[in-house]
Design a protein around this motif. Sequence first.
Motif, PDB file in Angstrom:
ATOM      1  N   ASP A 148       0.847  -1.192   0.000  1.00  0.00           N
ATOM      2  CA  ASP A 148       0.000   0.000   0.000  1.00  0.00           C
ATOM      3  C   ASP A 148       0.885   1.245   0.000  1.00  0.00           C
ATOM      4  N   THR A 149       0.251   2.394  -0.112  1.00  0.00           N
ATOM      5  CA  THR A 149       1.020   3.626  -0.279  1.00  0.00           C
ATOM      6  C   THR A 149       1.876   3.916   0.955  1.00  0.00           C
ATOM      7  N   TRP A 150       1.396   3.531   2.141  1.00  0.00           N
ATOM      8  CA  TRP A 150       2.180   3.757   3.355  1.00  0.00           C
ATOM      9  C   TRP A 150       3.477   2.955   3.293  1.00  0.00           C
ATOM     10  N   ALA A 151       3.359   1.699   2.883  1.00  0.00           N
ATOM     11  CA  ALA A 151       4.535   0.825   2.809  1.00  0.00           C
ATOM     12  C   ALA A 151       5.528   1.337   1.768  1.00  0.00           C
ATOM     13  N   LEU A 152       5.016   1.813   0.633  1.00  0.00           N
ATOM     14  CA  LEU A 152       5.893   2.340  -0.417  1.00  0.00           C
ATOM     15  C   LEU A 152       6.619   3.588   0.082  1.00  0.00           C
ATOM     16  N   GLY A 160      -7.718  -5.741   8.017  1.00  0.00           N
ATOM     17  CA  GLY A 160      -7.714  -6.322   6.675  1.00  0.00           C
ATOM     18  C   GLY A 160      -6.359  -6.230   6.004  1.00  0.00           C
ATOM     19  N   ARG A 161      -5.364  -5.652   6.680  1.00  0.00           N
ATOM     20  CA  ARG A 161      -4.032  -5.494   6.109  1.00  0.00           C
ATOM     21  C   ARG A 161      -3.260  -6.800   6.214  1.00  0.00           C
ATOM     22  N   LYS A 162      -2.761  -7.331   5.078  1.00  0.00           N
ATOM     23  CA  LYS A 162      -1.909  -8.514   5.108  1.00  0.00           C
ATOM     24  C   LYS A 162      -0.494  -8.050   5.444  1.00  0.00           C
ATOM     25  N   ILE A 163       0.166  -8.766   6.340  1.00  0.00           N
ATOM     26  CA  ILE A 163       1.484  -8.352   6.814  1.00  0.00           C
ATOM     27  C   ILE A 163       2.574  -9.313   6.341  1.00  0.00           C
ATOM     28  N   HIS A 164       3.586  -8.777   5.712  1.00  0.00           N
ATOM     29  CA  HIS A 164       4.753  -9.546   5.282  1.00  0.00           C
ATOM     30  C   HIS A 164       5.913  -8.573   5.087  1.00  0.00           C
ATOM     31  N   PRO A 165       7.118  -9.050   4.884  1.00  0.00           N
ATOM     32  CA  PRO A 165       8.226  -8.110   4.687  1.00  0.00           C
ATOM     33  C   PRO A 165       8.095  -7.388   3.351  1.00  0.00           C
ATOM     34  N   MET A 166       8.721  -6.220   3.259  1.00  0.00           N
ATOM     35  CA  MET A 166       8.851  -5.530   1.972  1.00  0.00           C
ATOM     36  C   MET A 166      10.352  -5.465   1.660  1.00  0.00           C
ATOM     37  N   TYR A 167      10.681  -5.120   0.418  1.00  0.00           N
ATOM     38  CA  TYR A 167      12.092  -5.081   0.044  1.00  0.00           C
ATOM     39  C   TYR A 167      12.406  -3.794  -0.690  1.00  0.00           C
ATOM     40  N   LEU A 168      13.553  -3.208  -0.349  1.00  0.00           N
ATOM     41  CA  LEU A 168      14.034  -2.053  -1.096  1.00  0.00           C
ATOM     42  C   LEU A 168      15.057  -2.569  -2.109  1.00  0.00           C
ATOM     43  N   PHE A 169      14.780  -2.330  -3.390  1.00  0.00           N
ATOM     44  CA  PHE A 169      15.682  -2.798  -4.444  1.00  0.00           C
ATOM     45  C   PHE A 169      16.331  -1.622  -5.157  1.00  0.00           C
ATOM     46  N   GLU A 170      17.446  -1.921  -5.814  1.00  0.00           N
ATOM     47  CA  GLU A 170      18.019  -0.938  -6.729  1.00  0.00           C
ATOM     48  C   GLU A 170      18.123  -1.596  -8.097  1.00  0.00           C
ATOM     49  N   VAL A 171      17.783  -0.850  -9.136  1.00  0.00           N
ATOM     50  CA  VAL A 171      17.829  -1.410 -10.484  1.00  0.00           C
ATOM     51  C   VAL A 171      19.285  -1.538 -10.932  1.00  0.00           C
ATOM     52  N   LYS A 172      19.627  -2.727 -11.446  1.00  0.00           N
ATOM     53  CA  LYS A 172      21.006  -3.009 -11.851  1.00  0.00           C
ATOM     54  C   LYS A 172      21.403  -2.222 -13.102  1.00  0.00           C
ATOM     55  N   ALA A 207       7.173  -2.767   8.032  1.00  0.00           N
ATOM     56  CA  ALA A 207       6.812  -2.492   6.639  1.00  0.00           C
ATOM     57  C   ALA A 207       5.474  -1.787   6.493  1.00  0.00           C
ATOM     58  N   PHE A 208       4.548  -2.055   7.397  1.00  0.00           N
ATOM     59  CA  PHE A 208       3.209  -1.490   7.216  1.00  0.00           C
ATOM     60  C   PHE A 208       2.822  -0.568   8.370  1.00  0.00           C
ATOM     61  N   ARG A 209       1.851   0.270   8.107  1.00  0.00           N
ATOM     62  CA  ARG A 209       1.404   1.261   9.080  1.00  0.00           C
ATOM     63  C   ARG A 209       0.921   0.555  10.352  1.00  0.00           C
ATOM     64  N   PRO A 210       1.343   1.052  11.523  1.00  0.00           N
ATOM     65  CA  PRO A 210       0.876   0.430  12.760  1.00  0.00           C
ATOM     66  C   PRO A 210      -0.650   0.400  12.819  1.00  0.00           C
ATOM     67  N   LEU A 211      -1.159  -0.669  13.398  1.00  0.00           N
ATOM     68  CA  LEU A 211      -2.594  -0.936  13.403  1.00  0.00           C
ATOM     69  C   LEU A 211      -3.429   0.236  13.934  1.00  0.00           C
ATOM     70  N   ASP A 212      -2.904   0.956  14.919  1.00  0.00           N
ATOM     71  CA  ASP A 212      -3.724   1.981  15.557  1.00  0.00           C
ATOM     72  C   ASP A 212      -3.646   3.344  14.868  1.00  0.00           C
ATOM     73  N   GLN A 213      -2.908   3.433  13.759  1.00  0.00           N
ATOM     74  CA  GLN A 213      -2.743   4.747  13.130  1.00  0.00           C
ATOM     75  C   GLN A 213      -3.562   4.955  11.867  1.00  0.00           C
ATOM     76  N   GLY A 214      -4.256   3.921  11.412  1.00  0.00           N
ATOM     77  CA  GLY A 214      -4.945   4.029  10.130  1.00  0.00           C
ATOM     78  C   GLY A 214      -6.335   4.629  10.250  1.00  0.00           C
ATOM     79  N   GLY A 215      -6.904   4.618  11.449  1.00  0.00           N
ATOM     80  CA  GLY A 215      -8.261   5.136  11.606  1.00  0.00           C
ATOM     81  C   GLY A 215      -9.315   4.171  11.094  1.00  0.00           C
TER      82      GLY A 215
END
Lengths: 403, 292
Positions: free
Chosen positions: A146-150, A354-366, A389-397
Motif C-alpha cells: 500500500d502507499t504507506w509501505a511504499l 484487513g491489512r496482510k502483513i509480510h516483509p517488503m524489500y528495497l531494491f536498486e535497479v542493476k 513495513a506497514f502502518r501500525p494498526l492503531d494509526q490508520g483510523g
Amino acid sequence: MVIARILGLLAVVLVAAPAHAQITGNVIKIGVLNDQSRLYADITGQGSVLAARMAVEDAGGKVAGAPVEVVFADHQDKPDVGSSIVRQWIDRDGVDAVVDVPTSSVALAVSGVVREKNKVFLISGAASSDLSGKACSPNSVHWTYDTWALANGTGNAVVKAGGDTWFFLTADYAFGHALERDTSAVVKANGGKVLGAVRHPLETSDFSSFLLQAQASKAKVIGLANAGGDTINAIKQAAEFGIVKGGQKLAGLLIFITDIHSLGLKTAQGLQLTESFYWDLNDQTRAWSKKFAERHGGKMPTMVQAGVYAAVTHYLKALAQTKSDADGKAVVAKMKEMPTDDPLFGKGTVRADGRKIHPMYLFEVKAPEASKGPWDYYKMVRQIPAAEAFRPLDQGGCELVKK
Amino acid sequence: MFGIPPQALFGQLLLGLINGAFYAMLSLGLAVIFGLLNIINFAHGAQYMMGAFAAWFLLTHAGLGYWWALILAPLAVGLLGILLERTMLRRLYHLDHLYGLLLTFGLALVIQGLFQNQYGSSGQPYLIPAELQGGRNLGFMVLPNYRAWVVVLSLAVCLATWYVIERTKLGAYLRAATENPTLVRAFGVNVPRMITLTYGFGVGLAALAGVLAAPIYQVSPLMGADLIIVVFAVVVIGGMGSIMGAIVTGFALGLVEGLTKVFYPEASKTVIFVIMAVVLLLKPAGLFGRAS
C-alpha cells in the motif's frame, strides 16, 4: 429411455445438492477485475487472471466439494464501470470474491459494493492505504502493498541518503493523493521538507512541463507519485531534460518490474524502488515464477500478480474451513484468524483492519552490465521486516480496530 | 505574471510549441486526407503508432537506427496505407463520410488490439539517437536537442506540404480533382492514382510523427489512441480539411495546453475540448474552415 435418463439426472442433482448446500450455486466463483487494455494492463491484466487460475489449480480445482471457477473483466480504470461490473457479477453471475482491482479509485468504489452484498474483496492491485484505514471493510483483505509501505520503503531510504527536499509529480486521483500524503509524512518525520507538488491527469503522455516545474523548484528529490505508463514516461523524459545530470534525484515511489522491463536498464539503472515480491528472491519464488512465465509469454510476474495468487490461495484455504461462501464477512474473519503461508510471500498474517502483513524489500535497479539475463533487474538493498513495513494498526483510523 | 516567473513561462511556451509540433503534423495528415479524399481517417492514431513500432522493429530486428527509420518507417506504413486504400477505402467514396469513419475506426481498434496482444501496454524502449542527445542551457530552461530537432523538422514538413498543395501545379490538380474529378480526368490526369498516393502520403505523415515521438514517449500500442482524440479536436477547431488551419491550430493548441499545465495542471487534458466547444458554438466551420 429418455424419461429414465431425466429421472436419473434428477436423482443425481437431488442427491448431489445437499452435499455442498453451503456453497451457493454449487460453484465458487472468483472474479478478477482489473485493467485489461490500458496503462495498468501489463502490471495486472491477464497476468492476474493467470495467477488466480494457478491458485485454483494448486488448490485442486475444488473446495468444499464445489468446483472453483475464475472469470475476469476490464474496468478500464473507471470507478463507475468497475462497480457496475461487480454488481452484475454478484447479482446475476453468483461471483463470491472479487480479486485484484488496481486503480485505487475503482477499488474504493468496488469495496462499497462488495460490503453491501456481503461478499469478499481480495485487493492486490490497488495501493491506497485508505483501503485498510479510513475506508476499511470487514469484507476486504488488502494483500500486496500500500502507499504507506511504499512511502516508508523508498521515501525513508531516499531521505536518509540526504534527499531532504522534495517536489512531487502526482497522478490526480485517489492513489496519487494517498501516495503523496503518505510520502510527505515520511519526509517531514525525517526532518525533510516538501517544496511543492503538481497534480497531473491520469494517462499523461507528456511530462515535460511538469518536469520543468519540478526542476525550477530546486528540490533535491522529485517524487513520482504515479504508476505504470505515467511513471515510465516521466522517467524517460526526465533523462531527456537532464534532471539527474543536473543534480536532482528521481524517486519512483511505485515502480513495477514490467515498467523496468519496458524502460530498459540503460534508462532505469540506479532507481530505487520498493516491492513486496521479486521473482528471484528464493527457490520457491523462482520455481513459481518460472511456471508463471511459461504460460505468460515469458514475462515474469509483478508483485500484484503474485499477490493475486497468494490472496486467492489463502481465500480458498479459509473456504475449506468455513465450508460456506454465503457470508463474506465470516470468510474474511476466517482469513484473519488463520496464519497465512504461501510460496511467494512466506508466512504472514492478516490484521484486524484487513491489512496482510509480510516483509517488503528495497531494491536498486542493476546497471546493464550487471544484469545476467532477461528479467535479472534488481539488487536487494534492504529487507524491511514485516513489523516495520506497514502502518501500525492503531494509526490508520480503521473502524474495525477500535472495537 | 500570476506568480509564475517570466523565465518559467518562456520555458512552458517553448514546450507547448514542441507538443504543438506533433499536433500540427498529425492534424495536417488528417486534414490532407479529409480535404482531398473526404475520408475521416480514424486509423490515423494507429498509423502513428505503427510508425513508432516500425522504427523500433528496424532498430531491434534489422539494426537500422533512427535516421534510417525516419525514411523507411513512413514509406512502409504509407505503403500499408495505399494497400488499405486500394482494397477497402476505395469502395466507400460514393457513400456518406460515416462509413469511412466507421471502417477506419474499426481498423484502428483491430490494429491496436493486435499490437497490444503481442507487445503489452507498457511499451518498448527506444533511445534518442546519439547525435541528438544532451541539451542546451537557454538560461530559463534546458532545451533537449532532440526536442528542438522535432520542432524544426515538423515545421519544415508542414510548410512543405502546405506549399505543395496550395502553391504548385500538382497541388492545383489535387484540389481540382476533389472539386470535379470527371473534368480533371478529362484533362488526362489519373485521378484514382492521385487519390491513392495522397492517402499514402497522409498516412506516411502520421508514421513520420510516430518515428519522431518514439524517443520521447514509449513505443506503446496505446500511444495513438491517447493522441487521436486530441488531434481530431485540433482538426475540428482549425476547420475540417483546411491545411493552414491544421498547422496553425496544432501549434496554438500545444501552447494553450502547455500554459494550462502551469496554471491548472489538472485541466490539461480537457482544455482542448473546452476550446473546441467554444469554437463550434461561435464558428461551426472551425477557425479556418469555409462554411459549405
